[in-house]
Design a protein around this motif. Structure first.
Motif, PDB file in Angstrom:
ATOM      1  N   VAL A   1       0.840  -1.199   0.000  1.00 58.29           N
ATOM      2  CA  VAL A   1       0.000   0.000   0.000  1.00 58.29           C
ATOM      3  C   VAL A   1       0.875   1.249   0.000  1.00 58.29           C
ATOM      4  N   TYR A   2       1.895   1.266   0.834  1.00 59.54           N
ATOM      5  CA  TYR A   2       2.787   2.425   0.898  1.00 59.54           C
ATOM      6  C   TYR A   2       3.480   2.641  -0.453  1.00 59.54           C
ATOM      7  N   HIS A   3       3.913   1.548  -1.077  1.00 56.30           N
ATOM      8  CA  HIS A   3       4.521   1.651  -2.412  1.00 56.30           C
ATOM      9  C   HIS A   3       3.518   2.247  -3.409  1.00 56.30           C
ATOM     10  N   LEU A   4       2.268   1.803  -3.346  1.00 48.50           N
ATOM     11  CA  LEU A   4       1.232   2.358  -4.223  1.00 48.50           C
ATOM     12  C   LEU A   4       1.065   3.851  -3.975  1.00 48.50           C
ATOM     13  N   TRP A   5       0.973   4.256  -2.711  1.00 53.67           N
ATOM     14  CA  TRP A   5       0.831   5.676  -2.398  1.00 53.67           C
ATOM     15  C   TRP A   5       1.947   6.493  -3.018  1.00 53.67           C
TER      16      TRP A   5
ATOM     17  N   ASP B   1      -4.018 -10.883  -8.510  1.00 49.90           N
ATOM     18  CA  ASP B   1      -2.865 -11.791  -8.568  1.00 49.90           C
ATOM     19  C   ASP B   1      -1.823 -11.466  -7.500  1.00 49.90           C
ATOM     20  N   GLY B   2      -2.283 -11.158  -6.284  1.00 48.11           N
ATOM     21  CA  GLY B   2      -1.390 -10.884  -5.182  1.00 48.11           C
ATOM     22  C   GLY B   2      -0.826  -9.478  -5.144  1.00 48.11           C
ATOM     23  N   LYS B   3      -1.162  -8.659  -6.122  1.00 47.93           N
ATOM     24  CA  LYS B   3      -0.668  -7.280  -6.190  1.00 47.93           C
ATOM     25  C   LYS B   3      -1.776  -6.321  -5.777  1.00 47.93           C
ATOM     26  N   ILE B   4      -1.477  -5.418  -4.850  1.00 51.61           N
ATOM     27  CA  ILE B   4      -2.451  -4.420  -4.424  1.00 51.61           C
ATOM     28  C   ILE B   4      -2.428  -3.261  -5.412  1.00 51.61           C
ATOM     29  N   VAL B   5      -3.611  -2.988  -5.999  1.00 53.79           N
ATOM     30  CA  VAL B   5      -3.716  -1.940  -7.025  1.00 53.79           C
ATOM     31  C   VAL B   5      -4.634  -0.805  -6.600  1.00 53.79           C
TER      32      VAL B   5
END
Length: 148
Positions: free
Chosen positions: A14-18, A53-57
């Motif tokens: 989540v932090y990486h997405l942010w 597929d295991g990736k938070i988008v």
């Protein structure tokens, strides 16, 4: 696409997405692992992630004070937008709030966030013109960094 409750184990993704969301504001303390863990412990069922597929988008931090719910950090990875993911996450968080007896939800969108403001208008949220929003900083070390 799976929409599910967010757990602290999702934090790194989540932090990486942010960090990829242009114009996003991340606070040094509130959005740290410890800050998000504290938030999720207080609000264990209403924050959600979208996972493929295991990736938070996508993600919504959502909580309430017993009276009103609030959305924070609503985002969908740019390449996954316009597929209904945001709408599905909003619905999941709103159903979780309703299950806890919450009847109203609010959020703050930066005025320069054209994409976000268009989304909220498109899905039927009302922009309030009848109030002023105020805040007061209790901890000056909780610095917001904006993602370019």
């Amino acid at each position: 696409m799976k929409i599910r409750e967010m757990t602290i184990e999702d934090y790194d993704q989540v932090y990486h997405l942010w960090k990829t969301i242009h114009g996003f504001g991340i606070r040094s303390i509130d959005d740290s692992r410890e800050g998000v863990e504290r938030f999720l412990k207080r609000n264990p069922t209403s924050s959600v992630v979208a996972e493929e597929d295991g990736k938070i988008v996508g993600c919504i931090l959502c909580g309430h004070d017993g009276r009103r719910g609030c959305f924070y950090h609503v985002c969908v990875e740019e390449s996954y937008r316009k597929h209904g993911i945001g709408r599905q996450m909003v619905g999941a968080s709103m159903r979780a709030l309703q299950a806890e007896g919450i009847n109203k939800v609010s959020l703050i969108a930066f005025t320069k966030n054209d994409v976000g403001n268009a989304f909220w208008n498109r899905i039927g949220w009302t922009k309030r013109e009848d109030l002023n929003y105020y805040d007061f900083t209790l901890n000056e070390e909780n610095i917001t960094v904006f993602i370019e």
